[in-house]
Design a protein around this motif. Structure first.
Motif, short mmCIF file in Angstrom:
data_model
loop_
_atom_site.label_atom_id
_atom_site.label_comp_id
_atom_site.label_asym_id
_atom_site.label_seq_id
_atom_site.Cartn_x
_atom_site.Cartn_y
_atom_site.Cartn_z
N GLU A 114 14.49 -14.01 5.63
CA GLU A 114 14.53 -13.19 3.97
C GLU A 114 13.42 -12.03 5.23
O GLU A 114 13.28 -11.35 5.15
N GLU A 115 12.62 -12.80 5.71
CA GLU A 115 11.36 -12.11 6.46
C GLU A 115 12.41 -11.23 7.63
O GLU A 115 11.57 -9.81 7.49
N ASN A 116 13.22 -11.66 8.06
CA ASN A 116 14.01 -10.66 8.79
C ASN A 116 14.54 -9.54 7.81
O ASN A 116 14.67 -8.35 8.97
N LYS A 117 14.53 -9.58 7.15
CA LYS A 117 16.26 -8.45 6.23
C LYS A 117 14.73 -7.75 6.00
O LYS A 117 15.08 -6.48 5.71
N GLU A 118 13.38 -8.19 5.37
CA GLU A 118 12.74 -7.54 4.58
C GLU A 118 12.07 -6.00 6.07
O GLU A 118 12.02 -5.19 6.04
N ASN A 119 11.63 -6.89 7.23
CA ASN A 119 11.66 -6.39 8.54
C ASN A 119 13.18 -5.43 8.51
O ASN A 119 11.87 -3.98 8.76
N ILE A 120 13.50 -5.22 8.48
CA ILE A 120 15.09 -4.23 8.36
C ILE A 120 15.03 -3.26 7.43
O ILE A 120 15.69 -1.47 7.69
N ARG A 121 14.67 -4.17 6.62
CA ARG A 121 14.25 -2.63 5.18
C ARG A 121 13.57 -1.77 5.45
O ARG A 121 13.81 -0.62 5.27
N LYS A 122 12.33 -1.75 6.05
CA LYS A 122 10.91 -1.27 6.16
C LYS A 122 11.68 -0.32 7.49
O LYS A 122 11.38 1.04 7.16
N VAL A 123 12.44 -0.28 8.53
CA VAL A 123 13.06 0.46 9.51
C VAL A 123 13.81 1.50 8.59
O VAL A 123 14.11 2.48 8.93
N MET A 124 15.44 0.65 8.28
CA MET A 124 16.06 1.70 7.13
C MET A 124 15.17 2.77 6.76
O MET A 124 15.44 3.85 6.00
N ASP A 125 13.84 2.38 6.04
CA ASP A 125 13.23 3.23 4.67
C ASP A 125 12.81 4.37 5.63
O ASP A 125 12.80 5.83 5.37
N ALA A 126 12.07 3.72 6.71
CA ALA A 126 11.18 4.59 7.98
C ALA A 126 12.78 5.61 8.20
O ALA A 126 11.99 7.17 8.26
N LEU A 127 13.57 5.55 8.68
CA LEU A 127 15.50 6.18 9.08
C LEU A 127 15.41 7.27 7.85
O LEU A 127 15.66 8.05 8.22
#
Length: 102
Positions: free
Chosen positions: A16-29
């Motif tokens: 779940e933490e990894n998914k959240e970190n990926i979401r932050k990358v996607m939001d930035a992109l």
């Protein structure tokens, strides 16, 4: 065109933490897109701890711009610190055909 697949498996408690970190990358992109690049991330339906990232870009210089995104750096550092079960393995892909343009 340049395409790379990165695959790794995290510990169950880190999914779940990894998914959240990926979401932050996607939001930035989404806020600041890199022109000529498509980046996506998936989990393996049979093993939700296995993540697959696909990065497609018009060239190597464009692909390298991902490392300039602070959220991506944070994601990578956190992933490394989590001590994945299977570390990230990068595979260069050769395009056979596509129904889109970069």
């Amino acid at each position: 065109m340049k395409a790379v697949k990165v695959q790794y498996t995290v510990k169950p408690e880190y999914v779940e933490e990894n998914k959240e970190n990926i979401r932050k990358v996607m939001d930035a992109l989404k806020s600041n897109p890199i022109d000529g690049m498509q980046y996506s991330s998936y989990t393996d339906e049979d093993n939700p701890g296995t993540f697959i990232h696909i990065n497609m870009a018009k060239d190597g210089d464009t692909m390298a711009k991902l490392t300039d995104v602070p959220e991506f750096t944070t994601f990578r550092m956190a992933l490394k610190a989590s001590e994945p079960v299977a570390p990230p393995k990068s595979t260069n892909l050769s395009l056979v055909g596509a129904a889109f343009e970069l």
